[in-house]
Design a protein around this motif. Structure first.
Motif, PDB file in Angstrom:
ATOM      1  N   UNK A  27     -32.592  37.588  61.113  1.00 40.76           N
ATOM      2  CA  UNK A  27     -33.380  38.794  60.824  1.00 40.76           C
ATOM      3  C   UNK A  27     -32.525  40.061  60.940  1.00 40.76           C
ATOM      4  N   UNK A  28     -31.386  40.047  60.261  1.00 40.73           N
ATOM      5  CA  UNK A  28     -30.461  41.182  60.304  1.00 40.73           C
ATOM      6  C   UNK A  28     -31.032  42.337  59.506  1.00 40.73           C
ATOM      7  N   UNK A  29     -31.084  43.501  60.143  1.00 41.47           N
ATOM      8  CA  UNK A  29     -31.563  44.708  59.486  1.00 41.47           C
ATOM      9  C   UNK A  29     -30.513  45.807  59.678  1.00 41.47           C
ATOM     10  N   UNK A  30     -30.085  46.406  58.564  1.00 44.37           N
ATOM     11  CA  UNK A  30     -29.045  47.428  58.611  1.00 44.37           C
ATOM     12  C   UNK A  30     -29.470  48.614  57.764  1.00 44.37           C
ATOM     13  N   UNK A  31     -29.166  49.786  58.270  1.00 41.89           N
ATOM     14  CA  UNK A  31     -29.429  51.012  57.516  1.00 41.89           C
ATOM     15  C   UNK A  31     -28.181  51.874  57.606  1.00 41.89           C
ATOM     16  N   UNK A  32     -27.680  52.308  56.456  1.00 40.39           N
ATOM     17  CA  UNK A  32     -26.487  53.145  56.398  1.00 40.39           C
ATOM     18  C   UNK A  32     -26.840  54.398  55.600  1.00 40.39           C
ATOM     19  N   UNK A  33     -26.789  55.539  56.264  1.00 44.34           N
ATOM     20  CA  UNK A  33     -27.188  56.794  55.626  1.00 44.34           C
ATOM     21  C   UNK A  33     -25.965  57.636  55.269  1.00 44.34           C
ATOM     22  N   UNK A  34     -26.059  58.448  54.213  1.00 46.13           N
ATOM     23  CA  UNK A  34     -24.899  59.213  53.731  1.00 46.13           C
ATOM     24  C   UNK A  34     -24.252  60.130  54.777  1.00 46.13           C
ATOM     25  N   UNK A  78     -17.712  52.300  52.810  1.00 43.65           N
ATOM     26  CA  UNK A  78     -16.850  53.218  52.064  1.00 43.65           C
ATOM     27  C   UNK A  78     -17.027  54.643  52.574  1.00 43.65           C
ATOM     28  N   UNK A  79     -15.910  55.331  52.858  1.00 42.16           N
ATOM     29  CA  UNK A  79     -15.968  56.742  53.253  1.00 42.16           C
ATOM     30  C   UNK A  79     -16.243  57.583  52.015  1.00 42.16           C
ATOM     31  N   UNK A  80     -16.939  58.690  52.195  1.00 40.95           N
ATOM     32  CA  UNK A  80     -17.212  59.572  51.063  1.00 40.95           C
ATOM     33  C   UNK A  80     -15.915  60.214  50.560  1.00 40.95           C
ATOM     34  N   UNK A  81     -15.052  60.605  51.505  1.00 40.56           N
ATOM     35  CA  UNK A  81     -13.759  61.193  51.145  1.00 40.56           C
ATOM     36  C   UNK A  81     -12.647  60.386  51.787  1.00 40.56           C
TER      37      UNK A  81
END
Length: 152
Positions: A27-34, A78-81
């Motif tokens: 039940x892996x739950x991941x959230x990655x926000x900008x 991935x990094x934005x910059x």
């Protein structure tokens, strides 16, 4: 009550690797926000809840890659910059004890440039196996014979 799994991290100029040491996770739950907020939760092998939230140093691309193994889950974010972060977290305080450097994936800035110039492939095998260490399988460091090196 929730627990914190061990989290190992490493970086390249363009991405961050997070390895969550959690055998038989379900039940892996991941959230990655900008803005760099990374939230993880999963059930461990005995039904215990493991979770953590990290406010990463910089902004990231919300899409991430995940590789779930028997003993851990590896995330490539991935990094934005393209840049080297001085630390993994935005906060200058010492990170929690469950957050550690992943020396198996660690790469210095100058080594990263060499790796990027040699291979621009971004397939899954590069995601899992990419590192800057020597290719010795047994982990021994090769040192040339010093006498021969002095004579040359």
């Amino acid at each position: 009550m929730s627990h914190n799994p061990e989290v190992l991290w490493a970086q390249r100029s363009d991405k961050v690797y997070l390895t969550v040491a959690l055998p038989d996770a379900k039940d892996i739950s991941v959230k990655c926000e900008p803005q760099g907020l990374f939230t993880f939760s999963a059930l461990g092998s005995q039904g215990k809840l493991f979770e953590f939230s990290l406010e990463l140093y910089g902004k990231v691309v919300p899409e991430y890659r995940k590789n779930v193994g028997l003993r851990n889950i590896i995330f490539s974010i991935q990094k934005e910059e393209r840049s080297w972060w001085p630390r993994i977290l935005k906060s200058e305080e010492k990170p929690a004890p469950y957050i550690k450097v992943d020396w198996n994936k660690w790469c210095d800035e100058d080594e990263d440039e060499e790796v990027n110039s040699e291979a621009a492939s971004d397939d899954e095998s590069a995601f899992v196996d990419e590192d800057c260490e020597s290719s010795d399988d047994d982990g021994l460091l090769y040192l040339p014979d010093l006498e021969k090196a002095r004579n040359n």
